[in-house]
Motif scaffolding. Structure first.
Motif, PDB file in Angstrom:
ATOM      1  N   ASP A  36       5.090  -2.964  -8.708  1.00 23.60           N
ATOM      2  CA  ASP A  36       3.669  -2.689  -8.915  1.00 23.60           C
ATOM      3  C   ASP A  36       2.937  -3.878  -9.527  1.00 23.60           C
ATOM      4  O   ASP A  36       1.879  -4.276  -9.020  1.00 23.60           O
ATOM      5  CB  ASP A  36       3.505  -1.445  -9.794  1.00 23.60           C
ATOM      6  N   ASP A  59      -9.115   1.782  -0.548  1.00 22.64           N
ATOM      7  CA  ASP A  59      -8.075   1.772  -1.576  1.00 22.64           C
ATOM      8  C   ASP A  59      -6.734   1.862  -0.868  1.00 22.64           C
ATOM      9  O   ASP A  59      -6.672   2.137   0.332  1.00 22.64           O
ATOM     10  CB  ASP A  59      -8.263   2.942  -2.542  1.00 22.64           C
ATOM     11  N   ILE A  60      -5.681   1.622  -1.612  1.00 18.52           N
ATOM     12  CA  ILE A  60      -4.342   1.716  -1.034  1.00 18.52           C
ATOM     13  C   ILE A  60      -3.523   2.722  -1.821  1.00 18.52           C
ATOM     14  O   ILE A  60      -3.674   2.842  -3.035  1.00 18.52           O
ATOM     15  CB  ILE A  60      -3.624   0.344  -0.986  1.00 18.52           C
ATOM     16  N   GLN A  61      -2.680   3.459  -1.107  1.00 17.59           N
ATOM     17  CA  GLN A  61      -1.780   4.426  -1.739  1.00 17.59           C
ATOM     18  C   GLN A  61      -0.364   4.180  -1.227  1.00 17.59           C
ATOM     19  O   GLN A  61      -0.161   3.969  -0.025  1.00 17.59           O
ATOM     20  CB  GLN A  61      -2.195   5.863  -1.410  1.00 17.59           C
ATOM     21  N   VAL A  62       0.585   4.243  -2.143  1.00 20.92           N
ATOM     22  CA  VAL A  62       1.987   4.052  -1.782  1.00 20.92           C
ATOM     23  C   VAL A  62       2.475   5.261  -1.001  1.00 20.92           C
ATOM     24  O   VAL A  62       2.262   6.404  -1.410  1.00 20.92           O
ATOM     25  CB  VAL A  62       2.863   3.865  -3.048  1.00 20.92           C
ATOM     26  N   VAL A  63       3.153   4.993   0.125  1.00 22.42           N
ATOM     27  CA  VAL A  63       3.778   6.075   0.889  1.00 22.42           C
ATOM     28  C   VAL A  63       5.297   5.908   0.955  1.00 22.42           C
ATOM     29  O   VAL A  63       6.002   6.855   1.281  1.00 22.42           O
ATOM     30  CB  VAL A  63       3.184   6.230   2.309  1.00 22.42           C
ATOM     31  N   SER A  92      -1.622   1.348   7.911  1.00 18.97           N
ATOM     32  CA  SER A  92      -0.699   1.040   6.804  1.00 18.97           C
ATOM     33  C   SER A  92      -0.170  -0.381   6.929  1.00 18.97           C
ATOM     34  O   SER A  92      -0.295  -1.018   7.979  1.00 18.97           O
ATOM     35  CB  SER A  92       0.469   2.026   6.796  1.00 18.97           C
ATOM     36  N   TYR A 115       2.066   0.830   2.061  1.00 20.42           N
ATOM     37  CA  TYR A 115       0.807   1.414   1.609  1.00 20.42           C
ATOM     38  C   TYR A 115       0.048   1.942   2.809  1.00 20.42           C
ATOM     39  O   TYR A 115       0.103   1.359   3.896  1.00 20.42           O
ATOM     40  CB  TYR A 115      -0.086   0.353   0.946  1.00 20.42           C
ATOM     41  N   ILE A 118      -6.850   3.908   2.535  1.00 19.58           N
ATOM     42  CA  ILE A 118      -7.664   5.132   2.526  1.00 19.58           C
ATOM     43  C   ILE A 118      -9.117   4.807   2.208  1.00 19.58           C
ATOM     44  O   ILE A 118      -9.430   3.737   1.677  1.00 19.58           O
ATOM     45  CB  ILE A 118      -7.149   6.181   1.503  1.00 19.58           C
ATOM     46  N   PRO A 120     -11.611   6.302  -0.310  1.00 19.65           N
ATOM     47  CA  PRO A 120     -11.662   7.225  -1.446  1.00 19.65           C
ATOM     48  C   PRO A 120     -12.768   8.279  -1.321  1.00 19.65           C
ATOM     49  O   PRO A 120     -12.590   9.412  -1.782  1.00 19.65           O
ATOM     50  CB  PRO A 120     -11.932   6.309  -2.643  1.00 19.65           C
ATOM     51  N   MET A 123     -11.025  10.704   0.835  1.00 20.92           N
ATOM     52  CA  MET A 123      -9.591  10.854   0.552  1.00 20.92           C
ATOM     53  C   MET A 123      -8.770  10.993   1.836  1.00 20.92           C
ATOM     54  O   MET A 123      -7.859  11.796   1.931  1.00 20.92           O
ATOM     55  CB  MET A 123      -9.325  12.031  -0.389  1.00 20.92           C
ATOM     56  N   LYS A 125      -7.000   8.623   5.263  1.00 22.31           N
ATOM     57  CA  LYS A 125      -6.606   7.282   5.682  1.00 22.31           C
ATOM     58  C   LYS A 125      -7.605   6.724   6.673  1.00 22.31           C
ATOM     59  O   LYS A 125      -8.348   7.459   7.326  1.00 22.31           O
ATOM     60  CB  LYS A 125      -5.190   7.274   6.222  1.00 22.31           C
TER      61      LYS A 125
END
Length: 155
Positions: A36, A59-63, A92, A115, A118, A120, A123, A125
């Protein structure tokens, strides 16, 4: 995918006492933290302040995060994370990290983190925009950020 002939982005940091377990080595769960902080420096280098992504409603989100351990790291050692982009898909992207012991080049661990991009505001992708894809493909070859103080001398 970044050019494998180019030097990777590098981020150095020092292992802190609280990151070690009763065996005197870095506790396995801390590698998620190491990924991170290293990726945050990489993202900052590529995109500027993280707020710039958020200002674009991105934004990015961990998958997915996988870590493979190769050797122990210990308190006060300097580790260097080397980061390259892996697969960049429609929504991604994956980053590949290698952690080496600074000065010895010993591979400590490697990791792949994926990642999803997305929006926000909804909410959900979204597609990786061309400008972000280009930055990821280019990477940050040869850039070194250090928080380790490895070159500091006692006064």
């Amino acid at each position: 995918m970044t050019d494998q002939n180019q030097p990777p982005f590098r981020f150095r940091f020092r292992v802190r006492y609280g990151e070690c377990d009763a065996q005197g080595v870095v506790f396995n769960a801390r590698y998620g933290d190491f990924v991170d902080i290293s990726v945050n420096e990489y993202i900052r280098t590529l995109f500027g302040d993280y707020q710039r992504l958020l200002d674009q409603d991105l934004d990015i989100q961990v998958v997915s995060l996988t870590v493979n351990w190769k050797a122990p790291a210990k308190f006060d050692e300097v580790l260097e994370a080397r980061i390259r982009a892996g697969r960049i898909g429609t929504t991604s992207f994956t980053l590949h990290l290698e952690f080496v012991r600074f000065g010895e080049e010993q591979l400590i661990a490697d990791a792949d983190i994926t990642y999803v991009l997305i929006q926000p505001s909804r909410m959900g992708k979204t597609e990786v925009p061309a400008r972000i894809r280009a930055l990821l493909e280019e990477g940050a070859p040869g850039v070194l950020i250090s928080h380790a103080g490895e070159h500091a001398t006692a006064g």
